[in-house]
Design a protein around this motif. Structure first.
Motif, PDB file in Angstrom:
ATOM      1  N   LEU A 203       0.829  -1.194   0.000  1.00 18.06           N
ATOM      2  CA  LEU A 203       0.000   0.000   0.000  1.00 18.06           C
ATOM      3  C   LEU A 203       0.861   1.240   0.000  1.00 18.06           C
ATOM      4  O   LEU A 203       1.961   1.258   0.565  1.00 18.06           O
ATOM      5  N   SER A 204       0.338   2.299  -0.603  1.00 16.89           N
ATOM      6  CA  SER A 204       1.015   3.582  -0.624  1.00 16.89           C
ATOM      7  C   SER A 204      -0.041   4.668  -0.479  1.00 16.89           C
ATOM      8  O   SER A 204      -1.239   4.424  -0.651  1.00 16.89           O
ATOM      9  N   SER A 205       0.416   5.877  -0.134  1.00 12.77           N
ATOM     10  CA  SER A 205      -0.519   6.985   0.068  1.00 12.77           C
ATOM     11  C   SER A 205      -1.055   7.523  -1.244  1.00 12.77           C
ATOM     12  O   SER A 205      -2.037   8.278  -1.257  1.00 12.77           O
ATOM     13  N   ARG A 240      -9.901  -2.617   4.289  1.00 10.24           N
ATOM     14  CA  ARG A 240      -9.876  -1.266   3.729  1.00 10.24           C
ATOM     15  C   ARG A 240      -8.672  -0.472   4.197  1.00 10.24           C
ATOM     16  O   ARG A 240      -8.329  -0.462   5.378  1.00 10.24           O
ATOM     17  N   GLY A 241      -8.034   0.196   3.245  1.00  5.47           N
ATOM     18  CA  GLY A 241      -6.921   1.084   3.541  1.00  5.47           C
ATOM     19  C   GLY A 241      -7.199   2.475   2.985  1.00  5.47           C
ATOM     20  O   GLY A 241      -8.317   2.998   3.091  1.00  5.47           O
ATOM     21  N   PRO A 242      -6.221   3.121   2.337  1.00  3.14           N
ATOM     22  CA  PRO A 242      -6.417   4.480   1.804  1.00  3.14           C
ATOM     23  C   PRO A 242      -7.464   4.514   0.694  1.00  3.14           C
ATOM     24  O   PRO A 242      -7.528   3.614  -0.156  1.00  3.14           O
ATOM     25  N   ILE A 294      -5.853  -0.568   9.102  1.00  5.37           N
ATOM     26  CA  ILE A 294      -6.497  -1.448   8.146  1.00  5.37           C
ATOM     27  C   ILE A 294      -7.606  -2.206   8.861  1.00  5.37           C
ATOM     28  O   ILE A 294      -7.376  -2.850   9.894  1.00  5.37           O
ATOM     29  N   VAL A 295      -8.830  -2.123   8.330  1.00  7.41           N
ATOM     30  CA  VAL A 295      -9.989  -2.785   8.940  1.00  7.41           C
ATOM     31  C   VAL A 295     -10.769  -3.519   7.873  1.00  7.41           C
ATOM     32  O   VAL A 295     -10.710  -3.201   6.686  1.00  7.41           O
ATOM     33  N   LEU A 296     -11.512  -4.519   8.311  1.00  5.25           N
ATOM     34  CA  LEU A 296     -12.416  -5.237   7.427  1.00  5.25           C
ATOM     35  C   LEU A 296     -13.607  -4.338   7.120  1.00  5.25           C
ATOM     36  O   LEU A 296     -14.194  -3.750   8.025  1.00  5.25           O
ATOM     37  N   ASP A 297     -13.919  -4.225   5.843  1.00  2.00           N
ATOM     38  CA  ASP A 297     -15.068  -3.398   5.458  1.00  2.00           C
ATOM     39  C   ASP A 297     -16.360  -3.957   6.060  1.00  2.00           C
ATOM     40  O   ASP A 297     -16.678  -5.129   5.872  1.00  2.00           O
ATOM     41  N   ALA A 298     -17.104  -3.164   6.804  1.00  2.00           N
ATOM     42  CA  ALA A 298     -16.816  -1.801   7.221  1.00  2.00           C
ATOM     43  C   ALA A 298     -16.879  -1.760   8.745  1.00  2.00           C
ATOM     44  O   ALA A 298     -17.708  -2.408   9.352  1.00  2.00           O
ATOM     45  N   GLY A 314     -13.566  10.007   7.207  1.00  2.00           N
ATOM     46  CA  GLY A 314     -14.600   9.877   6.193  1.00  2.00           C
ATOM     47  C   GLY A 314     -14.252   8.761   5.235  1.00  2.00           C
ATOM     48  O   GLY A 314     -13.190   8.133   5.309  1.00  2.00           O
ATOM     49  N   GLU A 315     -15.153   8.483   4.324  1.00  2.00           N
ATOM     50  CA  GLU A 315     -14.951   7.451   3.305  1.00  2.00           C
ATOM     51  C   GLU A 315     -14.677   6.084   3.931  1.00  2.00           C
ATOM     52  O   GLU A 315     -13.991   5.247   3.377  1.00  2.00           O
ATOM     53  N   LEU A 316     -15.229   5.875   5.150  1.00  2.00           N
ATOM     54  CA  LEU A 316     -15.115   4.604   5.873  1.00  2.00           C
ATOM     55  C   LEU A 316     -13.658   4.248   6.199  1.00  2.00           C
ATOM     56  O   LEU A 316     -13.335   3.090   6.429  1.00  2.00           O
ATOM     57  N   GLN A 317     -12.805   5.229   6.209  1.00  2.00           N
ATOM     58  CA  GLN A 317     -11.384   4.994   6.428  1.00  2.00           C
ATOM     59  C   GLN A 317     -11.020   5.393   7.849  1.00  2.00           C
ATOM     60  O   GLN A 317     -11.422   6.451   8.338  1.00  2.00           O
ATOM     61  N   TRP A 318     -10.241   4.528   8.537  1.00  2.00           N
ATOM     62  CA  TRP A 318      -9.807   4.808   9.899  1.00  2.00           C
ATOM     63  C   TRP A 318      -8.314   5.078   9.926  1.00  2.00           C
ATOM     64  O   TRP A 318      -7.547   4.441   9.211  1.00  2.00           O
TER      65      TRP A 318
END
Length: 670
Positions: A203-205, A240-242, A294-298, A314-318
Motif C-alpha cells: 500500500l502507498s498513500s 480497507r486502507g487508503p 487497516i480494517v475489514l469493510d466496514a 470519512g470514506e469509511l477509512q480509519w
C-alpha cells in the motif's frame, strides 16, 4: 584444524574475536553503504592476516588516516554525522578500526564494548525473531571472548570459556525476564526506514498508474488477524486502507492530502448503516510508517487499543494520529453487510467524485458516451451502466498480469483499447475513469483482499502480495457500492485462496516438487513461531504490564506501581541472595570453619598467626608464647591436624568441636 590448534594463544583469541565481530556486523550489510561493508571486511581480514603471521600492527597514522576518510565518506553518504544510519555506519567502521589497535588487554575490552553496542544497533533496523536469534549467538560469542580475556594464564580451551559464558547468560536470564516484564515501557528511540515499496506489492498513500512496468510480489506479512467467531466468506475479506478520490491524469490521491483529526471533519460523512452479524477480530499490523488502520469493510466503531488515538477521515477509512513505526495490535468490530452514503446528508455526493482532468483519456470518454447511448434507459439507469462496463471487462479479452509494461499519459485509453492487460491498479483506475465519464460518482479503494489461514496458530495471514485496489460507485438509494472490476477480468484473484505467488528459489522449488505440503507446513510453522514472538515480545506494551499488575491485585495500576513492584522484587532477590550466601557458608567444610574460629581466638589472645597457618604452626606459636599454660591447647591443635590428615584419626570432629568450648584459653600478658 591442527594448524589452528598450533597457533599461539594471542593469534587464536584474536581470530575468534574477529569471527564474532563479523557475525555481529553481517545482518547490517543491507543497511550499510557499500563502501562501509567493503572497508569493514577488509580491515577484519587484514587484522586476521597480521595475527596469523604475528606481524606488527600498523602505526597510529594509518588508523588516523582511515578514520578521517571514514568520517568524510559517512558525511558524503548520509549528508550528516548524526542520526541512526550515519551513527551505525560510524560505529561499525570504528569497531573494525579498533581491532588494528588491539595490543593489550585494555584495547580488547574496548573492542568488546564496541561489539556489544554494535550488536544492539541491529535492532534499530529489525526486531524480528531471526535477528534476535542471530544476536543471541553474537552475545554468547562476545561473552566467551570476554571470559577468555580474563584467563591470562596458560592456554585455556575456548570450550571452557564458552561454558562459563553460557552459565553467565543463563544466570542473567531471570534478571532480564523480570526487567522485561516490569521495567516501564519506553517508546523506541528509532523508527523504520521510509516506505520503499515502489515496484512491489503493498500500500502507498498515492497510486501512480502505469509507472511500474513489472510488479514484484512482496511475500512479507502485512497483517495477522484473529477472528473471535465465524470467519467471513473469502469474497467478503476486503480490508480497507487508503481511499483515493482525486485524479490528475496519472496519479490518484486522497481527497485531502494530509489527514488529521481536525481536517477529518471536512470529509463527507460516512452515513454508515450496518446489518447482519457483527465480526469481531484482532489485527496485528506490521510496522509500515503509515497512519492507516487497516480494517475489514466496514468498521462501525473506532479500532481500540490502549493508547491508540483512532479517528475516521470519512470514506469509511480509519486512521491514527501517528504513523505505525512499531508492531500495532488493535481490536475492531466490523459488518460485512453495510450501506454507506444512502440517506440524509451523506447522500450528497461531493463533485470531486465526478471530476476528470480535461483533455485526458478521450477514447475512454467516448466509450462512456457509447455505453450510455446503448443502455435501454440511457444515463438514468446507473446500475445497468455499471453492469455493462463489467460485461465489457469480462468479454473484451482483458487479462490480469504483473508484467504490463510502462503506460503512457492516457492510461485508461491504453488499458481499454491498446494493451487490455494490467494488474489491479490499472483495472480499477480505468474502470473509475469510465464511471466518471458516465457521470457516475466513483472512487478507488486500496487495501488487501483475501488471506490464508495458518493452521498452526489459527491466525489469518494477509501478505503484501494480497494488496488490492477496487472501486466504489455511488448509486441512488444504495449509497456507495463496492465494485471489484478485477474479479471480472481474473475471478481467481478475488475470493479464492489460490493467490498469485512470486517465483521460488531453486531450493524452495525442489522442496515443493518433492513434497508440496512440506514447504507450506514449514512455512506456516515458522510464521506461527514468529507470530508468537510478535504477540508476546514485540507487542508487550505498557498496557500489558498494567494488566499484569491488575492480575496481581492492583486496582488502578500506574507506572509508579510498576516501579514499586520492580524495587520490591529487587529487594526480595537481594535478601534471598544474602540468605543463600549464609546457607552456602554454613555448608563450608566444618573442619576449616573450626580452624578459622581457632585462628580468630588466638589473634584475640595476641598470638601472631597468619591466614594460611595450619594446626601444627599454631600449636608451635602457642607453646612459644604461653609455655606450659598453653600445652592443652597445643595438644588439641595437634589432634585437630591428625583428625584431618592421619590414616586413623584419634578423635572425631564433633568431639573436637565440643572440646573447643571447654579448652583453657590462655590470656595475653598485661
Amino acid at each position: 584444524m591442527d594448524r589452528l590448534k598450533a597457533l599461539p594463544r594471542d593469534a587464536r583469541d584474536t581470530l575468534f574475536l574477529l569471527v564474532v565481530i563479523g557475525w555481529v556486523v553481517l545482518p547490517q550489510v543491507g543497511q550499510l553503504p557499500w563502501w562501509c561493508t567493503l572497508l569493514a571486511a577488509a580491515l577484519l581480514v587484514w587484522r586476521g592476516v597480521l595475527a596469523l603471521k604475528a606481524a606488527p600492527l600498523p602505526g597510529g597514522r594509518w588508523v588516523l588516516g582511515l578514520l578521517v576518510l571514514t568520517v568524510a565518506a559517512t558525511y558524503a553518504s548520509h549528508r550528516t554525522l548524526l542520526g541512526r544510519d550515519a551513527g551505525v555506519t560510524l560505529i561499525v567502521v570504528l569497531l573494525a578500526l579498533k581491532t588494528l589497535e588491539m595490543r593489550a588487554r585494555r584495547d580488547a575490552f574496548v573492542v568488546f564494548f564496541l561489539g556489544f553496542f554494535t550488536m544492539l544497533t541491529n535492532f534499530f533496523f529489525s526486531q524480528s525473531l531471526a535477528t534476535a536469534a542471530a544476536m543471541l549467538v553474537g552475545l554468547l560469542g562476545l561473552l566467551t571472548a570476554l571470559v577468555n580475556a580474563h584467563m591470562p594464564v596458560g592456554r585455556p580451551p575456548l570450550a571452557q570459556a564458552a561454558r562459563t559464558a553460557g552459565w553467565m547468560a543463563l544466570l542473567g536470564a531471570p534478571v532480564m525476564a523480570v526487567l522485561f516484564m516490569l521495567f516501564p515501557r519506553i517508546a523506541p528511540l528509532w523508527g523504520i526506514p521510509a516506505d520503499g515499496l515502489t515496484g512491489r506489492s503493498g500500500l502507498s498513500s498515492t497510486m501512480r498508474v502505469g509507472n511500474v512496468a513489472q510488479l514484484a510480489l512482496e511475500e512479507g506479512i502485512a497483517l495477522r488477524i484473529r477472528f473471535e467467531g465465524a470467519v467471513p466468506l473469502p469474497t467478503d475479506l476486503y480490508f480497507r486502507g487508503p481511499v483515493l478520490s482525486q485524479f490528475d491524469g496519472r496519479e490518484w490521491r486522497p481527497l485531502l492530502p494530509r489527514m488529521t483529526p481536525g481536517t477529518a471533519s471536512l470529509m463527507p460523512p460516512d452515513g454508515l448503516e450496518v446489518g447482519g452479524e457483527a465480526v469481531r477480530y484482532t489485527v496485528t499490523m506490521e510496522p509500515n510508517n503509515r497512519p492507516w488502520l487497516i480494517v475489514l469493510d466496514a468498521a462501525s466503531s473506532p479500532p481500540s487499543a490502549p493508547g491508540l488515538d483512532a479517528f475516521t477521515g470519512g470514506e469509511l477509512q480509519w486512521m491514527t494520529t501517528r504513523p505505525a513505526i512499531d508492531l500495532l495490535r488493535y481490536t475492531v468490530t466490523s459488518h460485512v453487510q453495510y450501506r454507506a452514503g444512502a440517506r440524509g446528508r451523506s447522500a450528497v455526493v461531493a463533485p470531486q467524485y465526478r471530476e476528470l482532468p480535461p483533455g485526458t483519456n478521450p477514447r475512454t470518454l467516448q466509450l462512456a458516451t457509447d455505453l450510455v447511448r446503448r443502455a435501454p434507459a440511457g444515463a438514468a439507469d446507473k446500475p445497468a451502466l455499471v453492469r455493462a462496463a463489467l460485461d465489457l471487462l469480462r468479454t473484451g479479452g482483458y487479462t490480469y498480469t504483473l508484467d504490463p509494461g510502462l503506460y503512457g499519459d492516457d492510461t485508461a485509453d491504453e488499458f481499454w483499447f491498446d494493451r487490455k492487460q494490467g494488474f489491479c491498479e490499472h483495472i480499477a483506475s480505468a474502470f473509475v475513469v469510465l464511471m466518471r465519464g458516465m457521470d457516475i460518482p466513483a472512487r478507488i479503494v486500496t487495501g488487501y483482499q483475501g488471506g490464508e489461514l495458518n493452521g498452526v496458530d489459527g491466525y489469518w495471514v494477509v501478505r503484501n502480495s494480497d494488496a488490492h485496489a477496487w472501486a466504489e460507485v455511488w448509486l441512488a438509494g444504495r449509497g456507495w457500492v463496492r465494485v471489484d472490476p478485477t474479479a471480472s477480468v481474473a475471478p481467481g484473484r478475488v475470493g479464492s485462496l489460490a493467490r498469485l505467488r512470486p517465483a521460488q528459489n531453486a531450493f524452495a522449488s525442489a522442496l515443493g516438487n518433492v513434497s508440496p505440503g512440506l514447504l507450506a507446513s514449514v512455512r506456516q510453522a515458522w510464521e506461527a513461531v514468529n507470530n508468537g514472538w510478535n504477540q508476546w515480545v514485540l507487542n508487550y506494551t505498557q498496557s500489558k504490564q498494567l494488566d499484569l499488575l491488575k492480575n496481581l491485585g492492583f486496582k488502578s495500576p500506574s507506572w509508579q506501581d510498576l516501579s514499586l513492584v520492580l524495587i520490591g522484587i529487587t529487594v526480595a532477590v537481594t535478601l534471598a541472595a544474602i540468605a543463600w550466601a549464609k546457607w552456602e557458608r554454613s555448608r563450608q567444610d566444618p573442619w576449616l570453619r573450626l580452624l578459622a574460629r581457632v585462628r580468630q581466638r588466638l589473634q584475640q589472645a595476641g598470638v601472631a598467626v597468619g591466614p594460611t597457618s595450619g594446626p601444627r604452626q599454631m600449636a608451635a606459636a602457642v607453646t612459644a608464647r604461653f609455655g606450659a599454660e598453653g600445652q592443652a591447647l597445643a595438644d588439641w591443635l595437634l589432634r585437630l591436624e591428625a583428625q584431618r590428615y592421619a590414616r586413623h584419626a584419634p578423635a572425631a570432629l564433633p568431639a573436637l568441636q565440643r572440646e573447643f568450648h571447654r579448652l583453657p584459653w590462655p590470656t595475653p600478658a598485661a
